[in-house]
Write an enzyme that holds these catalytic residues in place. Structure first.
Site, PDB file in Angstrom:
ATOM      1  N   ASP A  91      -1.020  -2.845   4.479  1.00  0.00           N
ATOM      2  CA  ASP A  91      -0.631  -3.832   5.494  1.00  0.00           C
ATOM      3  C   ASP A  91       0.399  -3.185   6.421  1.00  0.00           C
ATOM      4  OD1 ASP A  91      -2.257  -5.444   3.979  1.00  0.00           O
ATOM      5  OD2 ASP A  91      -0.836  -7.108   3.825  1.00  0.00           O
ATOM      6  N   LYS A 154      -3.153  -9.689  10.382  1.00  0.00           N
ATOM      7  CA  LYS A 154      -2.297 -10.501   9.511  1.00  0.00           C
ATOM      8  C   LYS A 154      -1.185 -11.129  10.348  1.00  0.00           C
ATOM      9  CE  LYS A 154       0.870  -9.864   5.551  1.00  0.00           C
ATOM     10  NZ  LYS A 154       1.325  -8.920   4.518  1.00  0.00           N
ATOM     11  N   LYS A 183      -5.788 -12.574   7.818  1.00  0.00           N
ATOM     12  CA  LYS A 183      -4.902 -12.877   6.700  1.00  0.00           C
ATOM     13  C   LYS A 183      -3.730 -13.715   7.207  1.00  0.00           C
ATOM     14  CE  LYS A 183      -1.855 -10.808   3.192  1.00  0.00           C
ATOM     15  NZ  LYS A 183      -1.408  -9.553   2.545  1.00  0.00           N
TER      16      LYS A 183
END
Length: 220
Positions: A91, A154, A183
């Site tokens: 991430d 995300k 996400k």
């Protein structure tokens, strides 16, 4: 939402003061509830990788956390080390500073990171910190993420002024390519919030409240 909540949840603990006991607890809970993955700091990836061996739980860690304005070379090295330690998914915090300055560098950085991840059969998510972006900026970032070959976009680190919102997910869904997952993370604490975000288009949910959400689900 047809699938059970655990299929969406990345059980997360990125607190500064977490200990090995916290990591052990996170892994124990992930195994018990069969969460999709766990998201932890890079320092603990090697330990967690050993503990998750022979499970289907994805091991996720962060890169360039939490502000994202490290040099790309530093982020690439972080990715290399995380993969070496056993991470399945990375991430990466976007360089918002460069984006706000009108530079093309965030796209170049994402593309380099995606290439490295994919060469090692790993997934790359990019954290874009939606709290710091206007709707128009978020739409532009979605296009950059799509063009760079990233696997997921995300919402947030969980450390800014707010986390995921319904409007964030709607904007992302409208602007990312079909190949990019979404996400939602930051401040998601209830089953109702999870269901709403999934219905809006989220494919993953990053939360430190996975256990309480699953208990809610079991009590329904």
């Amino acid at each position: 939402m047809n699938a059970e909540p655990n299929n969406f949840i990345e059980h997360t603990n990125l607190k500064t003061d977490l200990s090995d006991r916290d990591i052990d607890q996170l892994i124990k809970e992930a195994k018990r509830f069969k969460f999709r993955g766990i998201c932890i700091p890079p320092f603990w990836v090697k330990k967690a990788s050993r503990e998750l061996m022979n499970t289907d739980i994805q091991l996720v860690t962060v890169v360039g956390f939490p502000l994202g304005y490290q040099r790309t070379e530093s982020k690439i090295k972080e990715i290399e080390l995380a993969i070496q330690d056993g991470a399945d998914e990375l991430d990466l915090v976007m360089n918002i500073s460069a984006f706000k300055s009108g530079m093309n560098w965030p796209k170049i950085e994402m593309a380099k990171a995606a290439k490295l991840a994919h060469e090692n059969n790993k997934l790359l998510k990019v954290i874009v910190e939606t709290a710091l972006l206007s709707t128009e900026e978020l739409a532009n970032v979605c296009k950059i993420v799509s063009d760079a070959g990233v696997d997921f976009i995300k919402t947030s680190t969980g450390l800014s002024s707010r986390g995921a919102s319904m409007q964030d997910i709607i904007t992302m869904k409208e602007n990312v390519s079909n190949q990019v997952g979404i996400k939602a993370s930051g401040g998601i604490k209830t089953l109702a919030e999870l269901k709403s975000l999934v219905k809006a288009g989220a494919d993953r949910i990053g939360t430190s409240s996975g256990v309480s959400i699953m208990k809610e689900f079991q009590n329904e």
